[in-house]
Design a protein around this motif. Structure first.
Motif, short mmCIF file in Angstrom:
data_model
loop_
_atom_site.label_atom_id
_atom_site.label_comp_id
_atom_site.label_asym_id
_atom_site.label_seq_id
_atom_site.Cartn_x
_atom_site.Cartn_y
_atom_site.Cartn_z
N UNK A 340 0.55 -1.57 0.06
CA UNK A 340 0.24 0.42 0.01
C UNK A 340 0.91 0.83 -0.03
N UNK A 341 1.89 1.24 0.27
CA UNK A 341 2.83 2.34 0.38
C UNK A 341 4.01 2.29 -1.26
N UNK A 342 3.83 3.97 -1.83
CA UNK A 342 5.05 3.28 -2.81
C UNK A 342 5.82 3.04 -2.57
N UNK A 388 8.49 -0.55 5.51
CA UNK A 388 8.81 0.56 4.11
C UNK A 388 7.87 1.56 5.96
N UNK A 389 6.88 1.63 6.50
CA UNK A 389 6.63 2.48 7.34
C UNK A 389 7.88 2.99 8.22
N UNK A 390 8.18 1.43 8.70
CA UNK A 390 9.72 2.44 10.10
C UNK A 390 10.09 2.94 9.81
N UNK A 392 9.63 6.01 7.75
CA UNK A 392 8.93 7.14 8.10
C UNK A 392 9.09 7.53 9.64
N UNK A 393 8.79 5.63 10.59
CA UNK A 393 8.57 5.91 11.69
C UNK A 393 10.34 6.56 12.23
N UNK A 395 12.72 8.40 11.00
CA UNK A 395 12.84 9.43 10.52
C UNK A 395 12.07 10.39 11.85
N UNK A 396 10.52 9.82 12.13
CA UNK A 396 10.25 10.79 13.24
C UNK A 396 10.83 10.85 15.23
N UNK A 397 11.41 9.64 15.07
CA UNK A 397 12.30 9.69 16.32
C UNK A 397 13.33 10.20 16.10
N UNK A 399 14.55 12.92 14.64
CA UNK A 399 14.02 14.59 14.51
C UNK A 399 13.95 14.67 16.52
N UNK B 233 7.64 17.61 17.25
CA UNK B 233 7.46 16.39 17.19
C UNK B 233 7.12 15.92 18.73
N UNK B 380 -5.21 2.90 -3.16
CA UNK B 380 -4.46 3.22 -2.06
C UNK B 380 -3.36 4.44 -3.40
N UNK B 384 -1.42 9.92 -1.45
CA UNK B 384 -0.60 10.55 -0.53
C UNK B 384 -0.41 11.76 -1.89
N UNK B 390 4.96 14.48 5.68
CA UNK B 390 5.93 13.51 4.79
C UNK B 390 5.01 12.50 6.51
N UNK B 392 2.62 9.05 6.93
CA UNK B 392 1.23 7.92 5.49
C UNK B 392 -0.03 7.73 5.92
N UNK B 394 -3.48 7.30 4.82
CA UNK B 394 -4.17 6.24 4.82
C UNK B 394 -4.23 5.48 6.45
N UNK B 395 -2.82 5.30 6.65
CA UNK B 395 -2.25 4.44 7.97
C UNK B 395 -2.84 5.32 9.65
N UNK B 410 3.47 7.37 16.43
CA UNK B 410 4.39 6.79 16.00
C UNK B 410 4.41 7.18 14.77
N UNK B 411 2.77 7.35 13.58
CA UNK B 411 3.02 7.88 12.41
C UNK B 411 2.61 9.29 12.13
#
Lengths: 422, 450
Positions: A340-342, A388-390, A392-393, A395-397, A399, B233, B380, B384, B390, B392, B394-395, B410-411
């Protein structure tokens, strides 16, 4: 005057209110919304909405399948008569292929498959919608069209009906219906047929109409696919243009790479299907094909090997034979069961192409890997997305380490401002 | 240091009925109303009784959790009605305006030399605090917090929304006062975003960090800008203020008076002569709606723009935060074969026999029809394309639906407000209520982690 009479639209509207909150409401609404886009207005959030809904999306996929279906009906007859009389010497599209004779074979063989697939599948969908009280969802409109196109032409209708019931119930409804399933329902149906009736679904007799019935007799005809020939190390007599345009035996709708390509381009243009999955799957199959060709060139595998036939098959021809092209365009791109992710779509697609060719080569008993490859990747798609989503997460962590978290200023509130309660 | 923002992902929704840039004076309203729904998460405690006389700028009620935070009356008059709903929850307060307006005046504050504590106290007392919103959670800011930065978006990209460059003209002095004062409340910067090459009155302000923004909607949403400039954050707080509310804050600081006057864009395809009106917070919408005229009976009045506004009525009142009122036709009718016939008169993000991609600049007359039924998430990769953060989308929505707090955190739920999901909601093929899902997710997170 006509304004005294109730219009058809008005009558349906009254009926809809009559059925509201009743058991049969989903069934009625399914027919009603088939005729009329509903009168529903927005209640929360955005007050306006875009023109697309799920029906339109699914309809677009079906439109992309119609040329393939029509071609398959002609091809059914063409393969049948060619197997009996031999392939015509100077092939002409109008005289040898697009004939009523050929089309009639298609009507008597392909059309019943379509009708059974839709009929049985939609009945199951309606029953579940009524029992569970949700609307009849449109997912099966595409599944019902895909199923007849990926089975051998002479699949007995009862077998197809059993498989459809299994596929819709176990493949989809037990997970909660359209949007919730893990495996592609059409491929679940195909896999059920393959594993429940293996003698029917493979071998060299099932790919051409009546080949099975005539087998053993004096009029026996061949019904072998190119992949079958290759797996057994035999020569085949089809030209590359035959393969590309689809004048070859195979599952009902999988043969014409040309029309599938057009359908794929239409789906990409209309922004319905993911070009990322399609492109990466093509790349994946080419990479695997090249690797096998390389192995043969190195002389590691010789002509005595049972893998030689398929392994030495030119890498790009894999896309022209069998169900690879069909699977990539119409099955791998299913948004529910795919990644579902690009970024996930790139990985998911690549491995579908890669695994398809690998299964083809290493499973000569049944040299059609694409449906197994897609089902396998369906299972892995959530895992791919997870990683893939990890990213992104993470990257957030990262930051978060530089976050400027300022203390609460509890003393700061001005004290002279005491409001009085009433 | 100025940072320019170029947004590529997004979608401009061009609608018929843009407000003409002339300002008319709206008729004075008899009754003014404050809708408590505008203040999400605030439990009001009344300070005056029904029937009491209040002056403009006088406190009507305060926040139960912070009694310093008062909400003031936009006009002077008699509190004629306290409309209550289930469990005696206060819904609206109605004030019958006096013929001659009285104004509560506060002692002027020398905000140039005042401390942060004094400025906070002054804004709270003056009734201007509710204009300061915070992220995470998209609620009225907690005055005890110290934000890491303050964000102001003076660039409107939402469909038919009031043009800030136009409505802020001549308000430079008030804007300057407001940003100077607010700048003292944060150790960080005051980020102001304006449209690229626009003649925004915000350009010349001092004490701000100016950003030029370009690109399609949602480039003008403050959430998009925060994400590009300095994302939030966990544990961080930023404040946001709408430019039209800055003017009111600035005027309070300069004169000591709460002036509820506001220039409002009346727009939408149901309005005959869409234009701007000078009026006050809480006014009856009918005081200017019918001055412009309407061209249909069956239309919806929206407080705000069509993507994020709240549904109002023809006899409704202007919201506390809104500077746009939109009227568009209701779409409560069936459409024969609406799901498969080619569509030329609606906007679409696909090309599935929808042809809005042929004319990207055409203006459309959209109705409130959903164009389809509610379904589970199926397609899907669509969101986006119109979601520039930055994150996701839908998630995150699914995490909110299943109330998974860890995933929500986290998201990136801290970074978003419901309005950031207005465009994904617009294009959603499954017609899911994105903004509601995000609002409920934020509320849950606030309740559990706060």
């Amino acid at each position: 005057m006509s304004d005294k009479r109730l219009t058809f639209k008005k009558r349906l509207h009254i009926l809809k209110h009559h059925y509201r909150d009743k058991k049969m409401a989903p069934a009625f609404n399914a027919f009603h919304t088939f005729l009329f886009a509903p009168d529903e207005t927005t209640h929360s959030g955005s007050h306006v909405r875009a023109a697309d809904d799920l029906k339109r999306t699914m309809n677009t996929v079906i439109m992309a399948l119609v040329p393939v279906l029509l071609f398959s009906m002609f091809n059914a007859g063409y393969q049948h008569f060619s197997a009996i009389n031999g392939f015509p010497e100077n092939f002409s599209l109008w005289n040898d292929f697009l004939t009523w004779e050929n089309f009639w074979v298609g009507i008597t063989t392909v059309l019943p498959l379509v009708i059974v697939s839709y009929g049985v599948g939609l009945i199951v969908e309606f029953i579940f919608a009524v029992i569970k009280g949700h609307e009849v969802e449109e997912g099966y409109l595409v599944t019902g069209m895909l199923v007849p196109l990926i089975v051998p032409i002479d699949t007995p209708l009862w077998m197809l009906a059993v498989a459809v019931v299994f596929g819709v119930v176990i493949g989809k409804e037990v997970f909660g219906g359209t949007g919730m399933n893990i495996l592609n329902p059409a491929l679940t149906i195909r896999a059920f047929l393959f594993f429940a009736y293996p003698t029917w679904m493979s071998g060299d007799k099932v790919w051409v109409h009546e080949a099975v019935d005539l087998a053993g007799g004096p009029d026996a005809i061949s019904g072998e696919t190119i992949l079958g020939f290759l797996a057994q190390g035999h020569e085949y007599s089809y030209s590359i243009s035959d393969m590309f345009f689809g004048f070859i035996p195979g599952s009902v709708g999988e043969t014409s790479t040309f029309l599938i390509l057009l359908g794929g381009l239409f789906l990409i243009f209309s922004k319905i299907a993911s070009w990322r999955i399609m492109l990466s799957a093509v790349i994946g199959s080419l990479v695997m094909g090249l690797a096998f060709n390389g192995v043969v060139d190195q002389g590691w595998i010789t002509e005595t090997s049972k893998f030689y036939g398929l392994m030495s098959f030119d890498y790009w021809k894999h896309l022209l034979v069998g169900g690879l092209a069909f699977g990539i365009v119409y099955m791998a791109t299913d948004p529910v069961t795919g990644a579902q992710t690009n970024r996930g779509k790139w990985i998911y697609g690549f491995f579908i192409g890669f695994m398809s060719v690998m299964i083809r080569v290493f499973n000569p008993a049944y040299p059609e890997g694409v449906f197994l490859a897609i089902l396998l990747m369906n299972v892995f798609a959530p895992t791919i997305d997870h990683y893939v989503i990890r990213g992104n997460i993470k990257r957030r962590m990262k930051r978060l380490k530089n976050a400027t978290i300022l203390p609460k200023d509890s003393e700061g509130a001005a004290k002279e401002l005491k409001a009085e309660t009433i | 240091m100025s940072k320019d923002i170029r947004i590529k992902k997004g979608l401009n929704i061009n609608l018929v009925g843009e407000a003409e840039q002339t300002i008319s004076k709206a008729v004075l309203s008899n009754v003014y109303a404050i809708n408590l729904k505008d203040f999400h998460g605030i439990t009001p405690k009344m300070l005056v009784k029904q029937g009491a006389e209040v002056k403009a700028g006088e406190a009507l009620f305060y926040n139960k959790n912070n009694q310093d935070m008062v909400f003031v009356s936009p006009v002077s008059g008699e509190l004629v009605e306290i409309e209550r709903g289930a469990r005696r929850r206060i819904l609206t307060l109605k004030i019958l305006a006096d013929k001659t307006q009285g104004q509560l005046e506060h002692a002027k504050l020398d905000f140039e030399n005042a401390s942060a504590v004094d400025i906070k106290a002054y804004l709270l007392k003056g009734g201007c605090w509710p204009f300061v919103k915070q992220r995470p959670y998209d609620i009225i800011a907690n005055p005890d917090d110290t934000p890491k930065a303050i964000f102001i978006s003076a660039y409107s990209t939402a469909p038919l929304a009031a043009d800030y460059d136009f409505v802020l003209q001549g308000k430079e002095k008030e804007l300057q006062a407001a940003v100077s004062a607010l700048g003292k409340l944060t150790p960080g910067k005051v980020h102001v975003s304006i449209g690229k090459s626009s003649g925004s009155p915000m350009t010349g302000l001092s004490g701000i960090t100016l950003h030029n923004v370009s690109g399609p909607h949602p480039a003008g949403l403050v959430g998009t800008q925060i994400n590009k400039i300095d994302p939030i954050n966990k544990g961080e707080v930023v404040w946001t203020v709408n430019p039209q509310d800055l003017v009111i804050i600035g005027e309070l600081l300069l004169t000591g008076k709460f002036n509820a006057e506001r220039i409002v864009a009346l727009a939408g395809s149901s309005v005959k002569a869409p234009k701007y009106y000078r009026t006050k917070i809480g006014t009856e919408i009918s005081t200017f709606l019918y001055a412009s005229g309407v061209n249909t009976d069956n239309f919806r009045v929206i407080n705000g723009d069509v993507l994020t506004g709240s549904k109002s009525r023809q006899d409704g009142y202007l919201g506390y935060y809104n500077n746009t009122v939109t009227a568009i036709p209701e779409g409560d009718d069936y459409e024969l074969f609406g799901w498969n016939k080619p569509v030329f008169n609606k906007i679409s993000a696909t090309r599935a026999l929808t042809f809005s991609w042929l004319q990207p600049n055409k203006k459309y007359e959209l109705t409130t029809n959903t164009n389809g039924e509610h379904r589970a998430f199926v397609v899907t990769g669509m969101y986006e394309k119109v979601f520039p953060m930055d994150i996701y989308p839908m998630q995150l929505l699914k995490a909110c639906m299943v109330q998974d707090l860890d995933e929500m955190e986290q998201l990136g739920l801290y970074e978003v407000a419901p309005e950031d999901f207005s465009l994904t909601e617009f294009i959603c093929i499954s017609k899911q209520p994105h903004q509601r899902i995000i609002r409920e997710g934020l509320d849950l997170l606030y309740k559990e982690i706060g």
